[in-house]
Design a protein around this motif. Sequence first.
Motif, PDB file in Angstrom:
ATOM      1  N   ARG A   1     -13.044   8.236  -1.735  1.00 42.04           N
ATOM      2  CA  ARG A   1     -12.174   9.177  -1.023  1.00 42.04           C
ATOM      3  C   ARG A   1     -12.458   9.131   0.481  1.00 42.04           C
ATOM      4  N   PHE A   2     -13.731   9.024   0.836  1.00 41.35           N
ATOM      5  CA  PHE A   2     -14.133   8.927   2.246  1.00 41.35           C
ATOM      6  C   PHE A   2     -13.533   7.685   2.888  1.00 41.35           C
ATOM      7  N   TRP A   3     -13.689   6.513   2.273  1.00 39.46           N
ATOM      8  CA  TRP A   3     -13.150   5.278   2.851  1.00 39.46           C
ATOM      9  C   TRP A   3     -11.634   5.356   2.963  1.00 39.46           C
ATOM     10  N   HIS A   4     -11.007   5.918   1.948  1.00 37.36           N
ATOM     11  CA  HIS A   4      -9.551   6.018   1.972  1.00 37.36           C
ATOM     12  C   HIS A   4      -9.096   6.917   3.126  1.00 37.36           C
ATOM     13  N   LYS A   5      -9.772   8.043   3.301  1.00 36.00           N
ATOM     14  CA  LYS A   5      -9.393   8.956   4.396  1.00 36.00           C
ATOM     15  C   LYS A   5      -9.609   8.304   5.758  1.00 36.00           C
TER      16      LYS A   5
ATOM     17  N   LEU B   1       0.834  -1.213   0.000  1.00 37.52           N
ATOM     18  CA  LEU B   1       0.000   0.000   0.000  1.00 37.52           C
ATOM     19  C   LEU B   1       0.862   1.254   0.000  1.00 37.52           C
ATOM     20  N   ASP B   2       1.907   1.244   0.800  1.00 35.93           N
ATOM     21  CA  ASP B   2       2.785   2.418   0.881  1.00 35.93           C
ATOM     22  C   ASP B   2       3.501   2.671  -0.449  1.00 35.93           C
ATOM     23  N   TYR B   3       3.825   1.588  -1.154  1.00 33.15           N
ATOM     24  CA  TYR B   3       4.551   1.717  -2.425  1.00 33.15           C
ATOM     25  C   TYR B   3       3.634   2.208  -3.550  1.00 33.15           C
ATOM     26  N   TRP B   4       2.463   1.573  -3.699  1.00 29.32           N
ATOM     27  CA  TRP B   4       1.635   1.840  -4.869  1.00 29.32           C
ATOM     28  C   TRP B   4       0.738   3.072  -4.737  1.00 29.32           C
ATOM     29  N   LEU B   5       0.305   3.386  -3.519  1.00 27.25           N
ATOM     30  CA  LEU B   5      -0.661   4.479  -3.362  1.00 27.25           C
ATOM     31  C   LEU B   5       0.048   5.801  -3.117  1.00 27.25           C
ATOM     32  N   PRO B   6      -0.537   6.913  -3.588  1.00 29.47           N
ATOM     33  CA  PRO B   6      -1.832   6.988  -4.262  1.00 29.47           C
ATOM     34  C   PRO B   6      -1.748   6.538  -5.723  1.00 29.47           C
ATOM     35  N   VAL B   7      -2.901   6.251  -6.307  1.00 29.98           N
ATOM     36  CA  VAL B   7      -2.989   5.953  -7.735  1.00 29.98           C
ATOM     37  C   VAL B   7      -2.462   7.169  -8.491  1.00 29.98           C
TER      38      VAL B   7
ATOM     39  N   PRO C   1      -3.242  10.612   2.355  1.00 30.29           N
ATOM     40  CA  PRO C   1      -4.576  11.110   2.701  1.00 30.29           C
ATOM     41  C   PRO C   1      -5.563  11.065   1.541  1.00 30.29           C
ATOM     42  N   GLU C   2      -5.069  11.018   0.309  1.00 30.59           N
ATOM     43  CA  GLU C   2      -5.937  10.957  -0.871  1.00 30.59           C
ATOM     44  C   GLU C   2      -5.629   9.700  -1.665  1.00 30.59           C
ATOM     45  N   PRO C   3      -6.653   9.047  -2.249  1.00 30.23           N
ATOM     46  CA  PRO C   3      -6.416   7.808  -2.996  1.00 30.23           C
ATOM     47  C   PRO C   3      -5.886   8.010  -4.405  1.00 30.23           C
ATOM     48  N   TYR C   4      -6.264   9.146  -5.053  1.00 30.16           N
ATOM     49  CA  TYR C   4      -5.923   9.331  -6.458  1.00 30.16           C
ATOM     50  C   TYR C   4      -5.194  10.664  -6.639  1.00 30.16           C
ATOM     51  N   ALA C   5      -3.993  10.611  -7.181  1.00 31.61           N
ATOM     52  CA  ALA C   5      -3.244  11.844  -7.417  1.00 31.61           C
ATOM     53  C   ALA C   5      -3.818  12.611  -8.598  1.00 31.61           C
TER      54      ALA C   5
END
Length: 804
Positions: free
Chosen positions: A546-550, A522-528, A561-565
Motif C-alpha cells: 500500500r505504501f509503494w502504491h501510494k 495501469l489505469d484500466y486494471w487498477l485497483p485490484v 490511491p489504493e492498490p486493492y479494492a
Amino acid sequence: MKYENFKEVERKWQNIWDEKDVFAATNDYTKPKYYALVEFPYPSGQGLHVGHPRSYTALDIVARKKRLQGYNVLYPMGWDAFGLPTENYAMKNHIHPELVTQKNVARFKYQLKSLGLSFDWNREINTTDPDYFRWTQWIFLQLFKKGLAYKKEMAVNWCTGCKVVLANEEVVNGVCERCGGEVVRKVKSQWMLKITEYAQRLLDDLDTVDYIDRVKVSQRNWIGRSTGAEVEFTTTAGDILKVFTTRPDTLFGATYMVMSPEHEMIEKWANSLTNIDAVNAYRQEAAKKSDFDRTEVAKEKTGVKLEGIMAINPVNGTQIPIYIADYVLTSYGTGAIMAVPAHDTRDWEFAKKFGLPIIEVVKGGDVQNEAFTDCYTGVMVNSGFLDGMTVEEAKKAIIAWLSEHKKGEPKVNFKLRDWVFSRQRYWGEPIPIVICDKCGFVPLPENELPLRLPHIDSYEQTETGESPLAKIDSWVNTTCPHCGGPAKRETDTMPQWAGSSWYFMRYCDPTCATGIAAKEALDYWLPVDWYNGGMEHTTLHLLYSRFWHKFLYDIGVVSSPEPYAKRTSHGMILGENGEKMSKSRGNVVNPDDIINEYGADTMRLYEMFIGDFEKSAPWNTASIRGCRRFLDRIWDLSEIVIEGSDYRAELETPFHKTIKKVSEDIESLKFNTAIAALMSLLNDITKLGTINRAELKTFLLLINPFAPHITEELWQKNGFEGMVTQQKWPEFDPAKCRENTIEIVVQVNGKIRDRLVIAADAKAEEVLAQAKITPRTAEELAGKQIIKELYVPGKLVNLVVKPV
C-alpha cells in the motif's frame, strides 16, 4: 457408473485451455474488467502444500464466474523467488540460486496447472527476472530521490548462524526461525524506507476499501496511532530526555523513568555512571532478546538503575531515578518513558519489584485498588493545579501548561517504524547506489538498470557480516556517476518484500520495457478488484505494498490511491489431528497424491467444501470421498438426459433458488454452502429420475467454477455448442425463488404437536383454522379452551390453552 477416466479428462481439458489461451485477459480496455489476485508463492523445493490450493481455487471460482458474466478477467500468477531459503540451499548444495529457483518454479507451475486453475500464464512474472527487478530498482531510486530512502546506524536482529539481519518476526524465542542460531542485537548501517511519512494516510484510507474487519484491525494495530504530548525531562547531567505519553495528565504521578538499553544517552553518560559495569552487562543480555520477547506482557520485569544521574519531573521539580529495562524499545517513541505506577500495570509491577513510590493521581484509577473504576474517567488528585479536573480537562490543561513553559508540546505518535530495507546476502535485488567519498550516496543512472548480480561461487557472508558481494572486487569497484572518480557499489541487497510490494502492477503489462507497465494498462486494471491471501501477510506485506502504491500514485505512475479494492483472508488447513501441518508432526498432505487418487475436480470441491473459508479446518479423508461420489453422480446425469428447452414445473423453483444461492455465495466466500445447494439440487433431479437439456446446461454452468474439467467433458459429451467457458452465467427470477408451499410447526402451549404444509401466501385466519383441525392438534385441544392464538408467518402457530 463411476467417473473412472478423470485423469484422461483433466489432462485433455488442461491441454485445450492452454492451446486456445482460454483464460488470457485481453487488451480491449473498453470491456468491463475484473482483476482477481492471489498472493504469488515463494517457490520452495518442497512444492505446493494443500494450503495453497484453498486460496487459489477460491479466487479461481470467482474469476471463472466473472468471465461467464461477461467481464474481461485478469487472474495472474508469478513467483516471489528471491530469498534466503534458496540462498541457504545453494550454499549447502553448491548450486547457483538461479538454477535452484528455475527448478522450483517448474515444479510449482506443474502442480498449479494440474489443479486446472484458470491463471493467465501469458502474464507470468518472476521477481528474479532482470526485466522485472529493473523496475524494482527504479522504484527504489524514485524513493531515494524523494528522500524516502536513506541510510542510518541502527540496532538490528543479527543471526549469528546465517550472518544476516532478521526482521522481528523471524526471531522466535531468541533464535533464528530458519537455522536455530542465536540472535543478538547489533548496530549496523542499514537502508531504510520512510513508510512513517505515509502512516496517517495508510490509516485513513482503510475507510475507503472493502477489507474484512480482522484485516483492518491488524493494519490499524500495526500502524498504532496515538495522541498525547512529547514531554521534556531535564537531568542532573544537564541533558534533556524526551518522552512521548498519551497520558500527560498523570505527570504528577511519574515517580521514575525507564530508558531502552540501547538509548544513545547511556554512552554519553558512561563516565558519570558509578555502576557502568552493571549497566553494560544488562545491555549485553538485552541484546540477545527479540523485540517480541522483550515486550511480552507476562514476563518478569528486569532492569538496572543508572546510579549517578537523576531526572527532574517538569511539573513539580522532583528528582526521580532513571532505569534501563528491556521492555522499553528504542524503536518506539523516543526510547524512554515516564513511569506512572499507580495507573499502569506494567509500571506498577516494576515499581513494586524495585521499591519505587506509587502515587495515585486519578481518583479510583489505581490499578491495584479493589475499588478501581477507570483511570480514563476519574477526577484528578495529588496533581497540583490539575486537582478536581476530569481526565479530559486535565489533558488539555497540562498540554497548554507544557507548551507555555516550553517543556513539551502536543504530539501524534505511531507505533509503525520505518522499513529496514537492506539485507547482507547475495540472492536479492542489488541496491542501485554508488558510494563516493566525494559525492556520498549517488543513484545509478536509470539507463544503466537493471544492475545485475555478478556470478559468484561462494555465497557465504563475510565474517564482519557484509554481503557476499563485498568480496567481488571487480563488481564493487566502479566510478562515480556524478564526478567520475573512484567509487564503490552498495553491497547490501533488497529484502524479499521488495519484489512483492508492486508485483500486482506488473501483471497489468508484464512485458513493458518503458515503465513498470503502460499507463493505459495501469489505469484500466487498477485497483485490484479482489485480493485474497493469508492473515500472516495482512500487516507487513499489505502495508508495504500500500505504501509503494501510494508513493507511485503521488508521482503520477498510477491513478488510484489504493492498490486493492477488496481484501479477504482464508483459514489454514490443518492436519487430520487438528494441528498445523508440518513434517515433524507427520501430518502433511501432498496435493499431488490427492489429485492422483481422486482428481483435481475432487480436490477443488473438497477444499471449498471443507468448512467456512475464513476459518481453519482439519483435513478429512472421508469428506474427500464424499466429494468424489458427488462427481460420480454428476457423471451419471448423461444417462438420464431428455429433450427440453426450459425448466420443468417440478424443478423450476429449485433451479432459480440454486442459481441465486450459488451466485450470492461465491461473492461472499460461502463456497461450502454453495456446493451444498448444488448437492441438494442434484437430489431433486435424481428424485425426478430425468434431467432435460435446458436443466443440464444450467447445472453444468453452476458447477463449472468448482469442477471445471468434468463439466467441460459433459458439455461436449452431450453435444452442446462451444465450451462451458464461452457461455453466459445463468440468471434467476426472484419471483420464482419463492416456494408455492411451506411447512410450519404447530405448537400447543409452546410444545410442538404437529407440522402443517400451507400455501406460502396463506392468510393468518386460514392458517389458524387449518392448524386446529390437524389430527394430532385436534386431539390435544379436546376438552380445552383456546385463550390465545399466535401465527408467526412462515414459521409457526402457537395455541395457548387451558382446561375447560
